[in-house]
Design a protein around this motif. Structure first.
Motif, PDB file in Angstrom:
ATOM      1  N   TYR A 227     -18.149   7.637   7.488  1.00  0.00           N
ATOM      2  CA  TYR A 227     -18.703   7.559   8.843  1.00  0.00           C
ATOM      3  C   TYR A 227     -20.236   7.415   8.832  1.00  0.00           C
ATOM      4  O   TYR A 227     -20.902   7.816   9.790  1.00  0.00           O
ATOM      5  CB  TYR A 227     -18.289   8.787   9.653  1.00  0.00           C
ATOM      6  N   ALA A 228     -20.792   6.824   7.758  1.00  0.00           N
ATOM      7  CA  ALA A 228     -22.256   6.715   7.596  1.00  0.00           C
ATOM      8  C   ALA A 228     -22.929   6.085   8.818  1.00  0.00           C
ATOM      9  O   ALA A 228     -24.021   6.509   9.215  1.00  0.00           O
ATOM     10  CB  ALA A 228     -22.583   5.909   6.342  1.00  0.00           C
ATOM     11  N   ASP A 229     -22.279   5.102   9.442  1.00  0.00           N
ATOM     12  CA  ASP A 229     -22.863   4.410  10.597  1.00  0.00           C
ATOM     13  C   ASP A 229     -23.078   5.359  11.781  1.00  0.00           C
ATOM     14  O   ASP A 229     -23.854   5.040  12.685  1.00  0.00           O
ATOM     15  CB  ASP A 229     -21.948   3.267  11.072  1.00  0.00           C
ATOM     16  N   LEU A 230     -22.386   6.494  11.784  1.00  0.00           N
ATOM     17  CA  LEU A 230     -22.475   7.418  12.921  1.00  0.00           C
ATOM     18  C   LEU A 230     -23.357   8.628  12.613  1.00  0.00           C
ATOM     19  O   LEU A 230     -23.403   9.581  13.393  1.00  0.00           O
ATOM     20  CB  LEU A 230     -21.063   7.888  13.318  1.00  0.00           C
ATOM     21  N   SER A 231     -24.087   8.574  11.477  1.00  0.00           N
ATOM     22  CA  SER A 231     -24.805   9.768  11.003  1.00  0.00           C
ATOM     23  C   SER A 231     -25.859  10.286  11.985  1.00  0.00           C
ATOM     24  O   SER A 231     -26.225  11.459  11.924  1.00  0.00           O
ATOM     25  CB  SER A 231     -25.441   9.500   9.639  1.00  0.00           C
ATOM     26  N   SER A 232     -26.341   9.431  12.887  1.00  0.00           N
ATOM     27  CA  SER A 232     -27.354   9.890  13.841  1.00  0.00           C
ATOM     28  C   SER A 232     -26.746  10.457  15.133  1.00  0.00           C
ATOM     29  O   SER A 232     -27.469  10.956  15.997  1.00  0.00           O
ATOM     30  CB  SER A 232     -28.291   8.732  14.187  1.00  0.00           C
ATOM     31  N   LYS A 233     -25.421  10.369  15.255  1.00  0.00           N
ATOM     32  CA  LYS A 233     -24.771  10.841  16.496  1.00  0.00           C
ATOM     33  C   LYS A 233     -24.734  12.373  16.545  1.00  0.00           C
ATOM     34  O   LYS A 233     -24.607  13.028  15.495  1.00  0.00           O
ATOM     35  CB  LYS A 233     -23.327  10.325  16.573  1.00  0.00           C
ATOM     36  N   PRO A 234     -24.804  12.947  17.732  1.00  0.00           N
ATOM     37  CA  PRO A 234     -24.787  14.413  17.852  1.00  0.00           C
ATOM     38  C   PRO A 234     -23.465  15.023  17.386  1.00  0.00           C
ATOM     39  O   PRO A 234     -23.441  16.176  16.955  1.00  0.00           O
ATOM     40  CB  PRO A 234     -24.990  14.650  19.357  1.00  0.00           C
ATOM     41  N   PHE A 235     -22.379  14.239  17.427  1.00  0.00           N
ATOM     42  CA  PHE A 235     -21.074  14.783  17.031  1.00  0.00           C
ATOM     43  C   PHE A 235     -20.770  14.576  15.545  1.00  0.00           C
ATOM     44  O   PHE A 235     -19.679  14.921  15.089  1.00  0.00           O
ATOM     45  CB  PHE A 235     -19.961  14.155  17.891  1.00  0.00           C
ATOM     46  N   PHE A 236     -21.748  14.025  14.773  1.00  0.00           N
ATOM     47  CA  PHE A 236     -21.481  13.671  13.367  1.00  0.00           C
ATOM     48  C   PHE A 236     -21.025  14.868  12.524  1.00  0.00           C
ATOM     49  O   PHE A 236     -20.043  14.780  11.784  1.00  0.00           O
ATOM     50  CB  PHE A 236     -22.717  13.014  12.744  1.00  0.00           C
ATOM     51  N   GLY A 237     -21.752  16.002  12.666  1.00  0.00           N
ATOM     52  CA  GLY A 237     -21.402  17.190  11.880  1.00  0.00           C
ATOM     53  C   GLY A 237     -19.989  17.659  12.176  1.00  0.00           C
ATOM     54  O   GLY A 237     -19.210  17.947  11.261  1.00  0.00           O
ATOM     55  N   GLY A 238     -19.644  17.688  13.456  1.00  0.00           N
ATOM     56  CA  GLY A 238     -18.301  18.108  13.870  1.00  0.00           C
ATOM     57  C   GLY A 238     -17.247  17.125  13.407  1.00  0.00           C
ATOM     58  O   GLY A 238     -16.137  17.520  13.019  1.00  0.00           O
ATOM     59  N   LEU A 239     -17.591  15.840  13.412  1.00  0.00           N
ATOM     60  CA  LEU A 239     -16.659  14.791  12.970  1.00  0.00           C
ATOM     61  C   LEU A 239     -16.331  14.949  11.483  1.00  0.00           C
ATOM     62  O   LEU A 239     -15.163  14.900  11.083  1.00  0.00           O
ATOM     63  CB  LEU A 239     -17.287  13.416  13.259  1.00  0.00           C
ATOM     64  N   VAL A 240     -17.366  15.176  10.678  1.00  0.00           N
ATOM     65  CA  VAL A 240     -17.175  15.348   9.235  1.00  0.00           C
ATOM     66  C   VAL A 240     -16.338  16.607   8.967  1.00  0.00           C
ATOM     67  O   VAL A 240     -15.412  16.601   8.151  1.00  0.00           O
ATOM     68  CB  VAL A 240     -18.539  15.395   8.508  1.00  0.00           C
ATOM     69  N   GLU A 241     -16.645  17.675   9.688  1.00  0.00           N
ATOM     70  CA  GLU A 241     -15.899  18.924   9.548  1.00  0.00           C
ATOM     71  C   GLU A 241     -14.411  18.715   9.876  1.00  0.00           C
ATOM     72  O   GLU A 241     -13.522  19.202   9.184  1.00  0.00           O
ATOM     73  CB  GLU A 241     -16.494  19.957  10.507  1.00  0.00           C
ATOM     74  N   TYR A 242     -14.189  17.984  10.960  1.00  0.00           N
ATOM     75  CA  TYR A 242     -12.821  17.653  11.414  1.00  0.00           C
ATOM     76  C   TYR A 242     -12.061  16.877  10.329  1.00  0.00           C
ATOM     77  O   TYR A 242     -10.927  17.239   9.964  1.00  0.00           O
ATOM     78  CB  TYR A 242     -12.968  16.857  12.712  1.00  0.00           C
ATOM     79  N   ILE A 243     -12.675  15.859   9.770  1.00  0.00           N
ATOM     80  CA  ILE A 243     -12.002  15.011   8.776  1.00  0.00           C
ATOM     81  C   ILE A 243     -11.702  15.797   7.492  1.00  0.00           C
ATOM     82  O   ILE A 243     -10.737  15.522   6.787  1.00  0.00           O
ATOM     83  CB  ILE A 243     -12.861  13.744   8.471  1.00  0.00           C
ATOM     84  N   CYS A 244     -12.550  16.813   7.209  1.00  0.00           N
ATOM     85  CA  CYS A 244     -12.367  17.615   5.991  1.00  0.00           C
ATOM     86  C   CYS A 244     -11.508  18.863   6.222  1.00  0.00           C
ATOM     87  O   CYS A 244     -11.240  19.613   5.284  1.00  0.00           O
ATOM     88  CB  CYS A 244     -13.722  18.044   5.437  1.00  0.00           C
ATOM     89  N   SER A 245     -11.032  19.080   7.453  1.00  0.00           N
ATOM     90  CA  SER A 245     -10.409  20.351   7.801  1.00  0.00           C
ATOM     91  C   SER A 245      -8.992  20.522   7.251  1.00  0.00           C
ATOM     92  O   SER A 245      -8.473  21.628   7.186  1.00  0.00           O
ATOM     93  CB  SER A 245     -10.397  20.528   9.325  1.00  0.00           C
ATOM     94  N   ALA A 246      -8.354  19.416   6.879  1.00  0.00           N
ATOM     95  CA  ALA A 246      -7.003  19.423   6.313  1.00  0.00           C
ATOM     96  C   ALA A 246      -6.791  18.022   5.732  1.00  0.00           C
ATOM     97  O   ALA A 246      -7.589  17.122   6.014  1.00  0.00           O
ATOM     98  CB  ALA A 246      -5.971  19.727   7.403  1.00  0.00           C
ATOM     99  N   PRO A 247      -5.726  17.820   4.949  1.00  0.00           N
ATOM    100  CA  PRO A 247      -5.556  16.492   4.335  1.00  0.00           C
ATOM    101  C   PRO A 247      -5.388  15.378   5.375  1.00  0.00           C
ATOM    102  O   PRO A 247      -4.920  15.607   6.493  1.00  0.00           O
ATOM    103  CB  PRO A 247      -4.270  16.649   3.516  1.00  0.00           C
ATOM    104  N   VAL A 248      -5.762  14.179   4.955  1.00  0.00           N
ATOM    105  CA  VAL A 248      -5.537  12.973   5.750  1.00  0.00           C
ATOM    106  C   VAL A 248      -4.490  12.125   5.039  1.00  0.00           C
ATOM    107  O   VAL A 248      -4.174  12.355   3.869  1.00  0.00           O
ATOM    108  CB  VAL A 248      -6.833  12.141   5.917  1.00  0.00           C
TER     109      VAL A 248
END
Ligand code: GTP
Ligand code: MG
Length: 148
Positions: free
Chosen positions: A49-70
Motif C-alpha cells: 500500500y506504498a501509494d497510500l502512505s501519506s493517507k491518515p488511515f495508512f497506519g490503521g490499514l497496515v494494522e488491519y492487513i497484518c491482523s490475521a492471515p490473508v
C-alpha cells in the motif's frame, strides 16, 4: 492474457468468505493461477500500500492487513483487472452495488474484505510482490468454451 492480484483481507478470511469469493471469479470464467494463505509482515503490507502512505488511515490499514492471515490470489483472463474491480465493487461498501462482493458482504471501508489491483501495471507490481516465485502455469481445458 491479463493477470490481476486479488487478496481476501483478514476480515474476509475470518468471516469464512474465501469459498464464496473464489466461486464468483471462477464461475465467471477466470482462471486461478496462484493461491496461498499468508500472515503478512508490516513491511510487506507497507510495500503493498506504498501509494497510500501519506493517507491518515495508512497506519490503521497496515494494522488491519497484518491482523490475521490473508488469502493471496492470482486470477487470469480477458480484461481481468478492470472486470475484477467490477466484481469487487466500490471501495466504500456503502457505495458498492448489490451483486458485487463488497456490496453483498460488508459495510465499512476499513473492513471491505477484499483487494483488487487497480491497473495492469499495478497488478504486475503486486503479483511480483506477493508471488515472487511465480504462479502455476497450466493449460486450462475450459478455454475454448469461455472464449470465441
Ligand atoms: P484495494 O483494492 O484494497 O486497493 O481498495 P481500493 O483500490 O478500492 O481503494 P484504495 O486503493 O484507495 O484504498 C485501499 C484500501 O484502504 C481500501 O480498500 C480500504 O480498505 C482502505 N481505505 C481506503 N480509504 C479509506 C478510508 O477513508 N478510511 C479507511 N479506514 N480505510 C480506507
Ligand atoms: Mg487500491
Amino acid at each position: 492474457t491479463e493477470r490481476t492480484y486479488i487478496m481476501i483481507k483478514p476480515d474476509g478470511v475470518q468471516r469464512g468468505l474465501i469459498g464464496t469469493i473464489i466461486q464468483r471469479f471462477e464461475q465467471r470464467g477466470f482462471i486461478l493461477r496462484g493461491l496461498k494463505m499468508m500472515s503478512v509482515e508490516k513491511s510487506h503490507a507497507e510495500a503493498h500500500y506504498a501509494d497510500l502512505s501519506s493517507k491518515p488511515f495508512f497506519g490503521g490499514l497496515v494494522e488491519y492487513i497484518c491482523s490475521a492471515p490473508v488469502c493471496a490470489m492470482c486470477w487470469e483472463g480477458k480484461d481481468v483487472v478492470k472486470t475484477g474491480r467490477k466484481i469487487i465493487g466500490a471501495t466504500n461498501p456503502l457505495a458498492s452495488e448489490p451483486g458485487t462482493i463488497r456490496g453483498d458482504f460488508c459495510i465499512d471501508v476499513g473492513r471491505n474484505i477484499i483487494h483488487g489491483s487497480d491497473a495492469v501495471e499495478s497488478a504486475q507490481k503486486e503479483l511480483a510482490l506477493w508471488f515472487p516465485d511465480g504462479v502455476c502455469e497450466y493449460e486450462h481445458a475450459m478455454k475454448p468454451w469461455i472464449y470465441e
